[in-house]
Motif scaffolding. Sequence first.
Motif, PDB file in Angstrom:
ATOM      1  N   VAL A 196       0.832  -1.197   0.000  1.00 21.46           N
ATOM      2  CA  VAL A 196       0.000   0.000   0.000  1.00 21.46           C
ATOM      3  C   VAL A 196       0.870   1.252   0.000  1.00 21.46           C
ATOM      4  O   VAL A 196       1.742   1.413   0.865  1.00 21.46           O
ATOM      5  N   ASP A 197       0.645   2.147  -0.977  1.00 21.36           N
ATOM      6  CA  ASP A 197       1.414   3.392  -1.066  1.00 21.36           C
ATOM      7  C   ASP A 197       0.977   4.404  -0.018  1.00 21.36           C
ATOM      8  O   ASP A 197       1.791   5.101   0.569  1.00 21.36           O
ATOM      9  N   GLU A 198      -0.322   4.507   0.196  1.00 20.45           N
ATOM     10  CA  GLU A 198      -0.874   5.479   1.143  1.00 20.45           C
ATOM     11  C   GLU A 198      -1.879   4.768   2.045  1.00 20.45           C
ATOM     12  O   GLU A 198      -2.565   3.845   1.619  1.00 20.45           O
ATOM     13  N   SER A 199      -1.982   5.213   3.289  1.00 23.13           N
ATOM     14  CA  SER A 199      -3.037   4.676   4.140  1.00 23.13           C
ATOM     15  C   SER A 199      -4.385   5.148   3.597  1.00 23.13           C
ATOM     16  O   SER A 199      -4.489   6.194   2.964  1.00 23.13           O
ATOM     17  N   ILE A 200      -5.428   4.364   3.828  1.00 27.08           N
ATOM     18  CA  ILE A 200      -6.725   4.620   3.220  1.00 27.08           C
ATOM     19  C   ILE A 200      -7.831   4.284   4.215  1.00 27.08           C
ATOM     20  O   ILE A 200      -7.718   3.332   4.988  1.00 27.08           O
ATOM     21  N   ASN A 201      -8.870   5.097   4.245  1.00 25.02           N
ATOM     22  CA  ASN A 201     -10.011   4.840   5.117  1.00 25.02           C
ATOM     23  C   ASN A 201     -10.823   3.662   4.581  1.00 25.02           C
ATOM     24  O   ASN A 201     -11.114   3.593   3.389  1.00 25.02           O
ATOM     25  N   ILE A 202     -11.182   2.755   5.483  1.00 18.39           N
ATOM     26  CA  ILE A 202     -11.928   1.553   5.103  1.00 18.39           C
ATOM     27  C   ILE A 202     -13.149   1.422   6.001  1.00 18.39           C
ATOM     28  O   ILE A 202     -13.047   1.527   7.223  1.00 18.39           O
ATOM     29  N   MET A 203     -14.319   1.198   5.394  1.00 16.21           N
ATOM     30  CA  MET A 203     -15.487   0.756   6.147  1.00 16.21           C
ATOM     31  C   MET A 203     -16.047  -0.486   5.471  1.00 16.21           C
ATOM     32  O   MET A 203     -16.408  -0.460   4.291  1.00 16.21           O
ATOM     33  N   HIS A 204     -16.107  -1.574   6.226  1.00 10.46           N
ATOM     34  CA  HIS A 204     -16.683  -2.811   5.711  1.00 10.46           C
ATOM     35  C   HIS A 204     -17.957  -3.114   6.490  1.00 10.46           C
ATOM     36  O   HIS A 204     -17.978  -3.035   7.722  1.00 10.46           O
ATOM     37  N   ILE A 205     -19.016  -3.474   5.754  1.00  7.47           N
ATOM     38  CA  ILE A 205     -20.292  -3.845   6.356  1.00  7.47           C
ATOM     39  C   ILE A 205     -20.581  -5.288   5.953  1.00  7.47           C
ATOM     40  O   ILE A 205     -20.382  -5.662   4.781  1.00  7.47           O
ATOM     41  N   HIS A 206     -21.037  -6.096   6.893  1.00  6.71           N
ATOM     42  CA  HIS A 206     -21.255  -7.507   6.586  1.00  6.71           C
ATOM     43  C   HIS A 206     -22.361  -8.078   7.468  1.00  6.71           C
ATOM     44  O   HIS A 206     -22.412  -7.787   8.667  1.00  6.71           O
ATOM     45  N   GLY A 207     -23.238  -8.860   6.861  1.00 10.67           N
ATOM     46  CA  GLY A 207     -24.262  -9.563   7.622  1.00 10.67           C
ATOM     47  C   GLY A 207     -23.702 -10.828   8.255  1.00 10.67           C
ATOM     48  O   GLY A 207     -23.055 -11.636   7.578  1.00 10.67           O
ATOM     49  N   LYS A 208     -23.960 -11.021   9.544  1.00 10.48           N
ATOM     50  CA  LYS A 208     -23.443 -12.213  10.220  1.00 10.48           C
ATOM     51  C   LYS A 208     -24.123 -13.492   9.741  1.00 10.48           C
ATOM     52  O   LYS A 208     -23.597 -14.586   9.925  1.00 10.48           O
ATOM     53  N   ASN A 209     -25.304 -13.364   9.106  1.00 15.24           N
ATOM     54  CA  ASN A 209     -26.025 -14.529   8.592  1.00 15.24           C
ATOM     55  C   ASN A 209     -25.772 -14.758   7.099  1.00 15.24           C
ATOM     56  O   ASN A 209     -26.533 -15.484   6.450  1.00 15.24           O
ATOM     57  N   ASP A 210     -24.740 -14.160   6.561  1.00 19.30           N
ATOM     58  CA  ASP A 210     -24.422 -14.296   5.132  1.00 19.30           C
ATOM     59  C   ASP A 210     -24.040 -15.748   4.834  1.00 19.30           C
ATOM     60  O   ASP A 210     -23.050 -16.264   5.357  1.00 19.30           O
ATOM     61  N   ALA A 211     -24.827 -16.394   3.973  1.00 17.25           N
ATOM     62  CA  ALA A 211     -24.572 -17.794   3.607  1.00 17.25           C
ATOM     63  C   ALA A 211     -23.714 -17.913   2.349  1.00 17.25           C
ATOM     64  O   ALA A 211     -23.319 -19.013   1.972  1.00 17.25           O
ATOM     65  N   ILE A 212     -23.427 -16.805   1.687  1.00 11.72           N
ATOM     66  CA  ILE A 212     -22.638 -16.824   0.448  1.00 11.72           C
ATOM     67  C   ILE A 212     -21.190 -16.443   0.720  1.00 11.72           C
ATOM     68  O   ILE A 212     -20.251 -17.115   0.278  1.00 11.72           O
ATOM     69  N   ALA A 275     -20.886  -5.150  11.719  1.00 11.87           N
ATOM     70  CA  ALA A 275     -21.358  -6.526  11.555  1.00 11.87           C
ATOM     71  C   ALA A 275     -22.828  -6.572  11.952  1.00 11.87           C
ATOM     72  O   ALA A 275     -23.175  -6.360  13.123  1.00 11.87           O
ATOM     73  N   LEU A 276     -23.697  -6.845  10.978  1.00 10.76           N
ATOM     74  CA  LEU A 276     -25.142  -6.774  11.187  1.00 10.76           C
ATOM     75  C   LEU A 276     -25.653  -8.125  11.679  1.00 10.76           C
ATOM     76  O   LEU A 276     -25.518  -9.136  10.994  1.00 10.76           O
ATOM     77  N   ASN A 277     -26.256  -8.136  12.852  1.00 11.70           N
ATOM     78  CA  ASN A 277     -26.590  -9.389  13.541  1.00 11.70           C
ATOM     79  C   ASN A 277     -27.681 -10.204  12.860  1.00 11.70           C
ATOM     80  O   ASN A 277     -27.674 -11.426  12.925  1.00 11.70           O
ATOM     81  N   LYS A 278     -28.617  -9.553  12.190  1.00 17.37           N
ATOM     82  CA  LYS A 278     -29.806 -10.242  11.680  1.00 17.37           C
ATOM     83  C   LYS A 278     -29.916 -10.175  10.166  1.00 17.37           C
ATOM     84  O   LYS A 278     -30.997 -10.330   9.609  1.00 17.37           O
ATOM     85  N   VAL A 279     -28.808  -9.999   9.496  1.00 17.19           N
ATOM     86  CA  VAL A 279     -28.810  -9.752   8.054  1.00 17.19           C
ATOM     87  C   VAL A 279     -27.964 -10.810   7.360  1.00 17.19           C
ATOM     88  O   VAL A 279     -26.970 -11.300   7.906  1.00 17.19           O
ATOM     89  N   GLY A 280     -28.371 -11.165   6.122  1.00 16.86           N
ATOM     90  CA  GLY A 280     -27.623 -12.112   5.314  1.00 16.86           C
ATOM     91  C   GLY A 280     -26.810 -11.407   4.243  1.00 16.86           C
ATOM     92  O   GLY A 280     -26.185 -10.379   4.493  1.00 16.86           O
ATOM     93  N   HIS A 281     -26.843 -11.960   3.014  1.00 14.47           N
ATOM     94  CA  HIS A 281     -26.014 -11.425   1.930  1.00 14.47           C
ATOM     95  C   HIS A 281     -26.674 -10.246   1.214  1.00 14.47           C
ATOM     96  O   HIS A 281     -25.972  -9.416   0.634  1.00 14.47           O
ATOM     97  N   ASP A 282     -27.991 -10.185   1.233  1.00 17.32           N
ATOM     98  CA  ASP A 282     -28.682  -9.118   0.507  1.00 17.32           C
ATOM     99  C   ASP A 282     -28.366  -7.754   1.105  1.00 17.32           C
ATOM    100  O   ASP A 282     -28.279  -7.586   2.323  1.00 17.32           O
ATOM    101  N   TRP A 283     -28.227  -6.785   0.220  1.00 17.54           N
ATOM    102  CA  TRP A 283     -27.955  -5.397   0.625  1.00 17.54           C
ATOM    103  C   TRP A 283     -29.089  -4.900   1.515  1.00 17.54           C
ATOM    104  O   TRP A 283     -30.254  -4.919   1.118  1.00 17.54           O
ATOM    105  N   PRO A 284     -28.806  -4.425   2.720  1.00 15.46           N
ATOM    106  CA  PRO A 284     -29.882  -3.975   3.615  1.00 15.46           C
ATOM    107  C   PRO A 284     -30.398  -2.590   3.220  1.00 15.46           C
ATOM    108  O   PRO A 284     -29.637  -1.756   2.728  1.00 15.46           O
TER     109      PRO A 284
END
Length: 303
Positions: A196-212, A275-284
């Motif tokens: 990585v050349d420069e540090s970069i801001n990261i936000m990751h969102i993920h459903g804990k029930n994601d089956a994919i 990390a979304l507790n009640k969400v799967g793979h679909d975009w909330p």
Amino acid sequence: MIKYTMISTVCILIISGCLPSKNIEKQVNNQLEMETSCLVNESISQRKESIIIGDLTREYSITVPKGISGKKMPIIIAFHGGNDGYFYFPQQALFENISLRENVIIIYPQAKQYLSNEGAWQLNTQKNNMQDLNFVDYLIDYAVEEYCGDRNQTYAIGYSLGSMFTYELACHMSNKFVSIASYAGSMPINPNSCDVDESINIMHIHGKNDAIIPYYDSWEWKNWDSVGSMMDTESLIEFWGNKNSCLSKLTSNSDEYSEITYSDCKNNTKVKLFALNKVGHDWPEEINSTSTNEFIWNFLIEN
């Protein structure tokens, strides 16, 4: 050297097979900083365009609000999930509202299946498969040179496979993006290259029930020999906390989601996981009672 030829709404790019050298990039940046004003006279709404890069025709759509004289506009590049072909980005109409309200250029590149890569977005990029990164590099230059885009306010967002590709940008084009925000992706445990050349801001969102794309476990998908095993979600966010040399980690929990924030990072960047507790793979539709598109936009502009 990169050369552009414009034909109506079709753009042709002759490219040497690699990204511009840092000397060329510096010259371009210096030239753009010398500009004192720019103006977009007519707004564009999801106009479909195409470009030839090497032997590939690449397609995208672009939205440009009518500009304010002398003011450059932020750029968002949104990477869809799924395979190749024309795909709408989740909540695209709502992101269009942000474009008009906040004077933001939004570009929606379309993925392309190429050679032996099983996914339509190239993962684990190497020198012999730079086609997607070259495509993105062109889109940034195009927005800057034609529509008053601001090189210093360029952001990426992604969903699913598009989310995975945003981490290719973080690895290989960190000097071109301020922040990345994505939903339901991952990245290889052993990337071929992520200097990585420069540090970069990261936000990751993920459903804990994601089956994919599982939250808790590393995983193999589609036998991607060239990609290898993929990270579990918390390992992903730890990876970027380390890349940004973050010194602090804070975890909080609620009924709806868990949040991990790495702070005290290089160049005041941040790395966040929702990390979304009640969400799967679909975009909330919403996160914490806020429309997901606005939730992402708020993260992008605060950094």
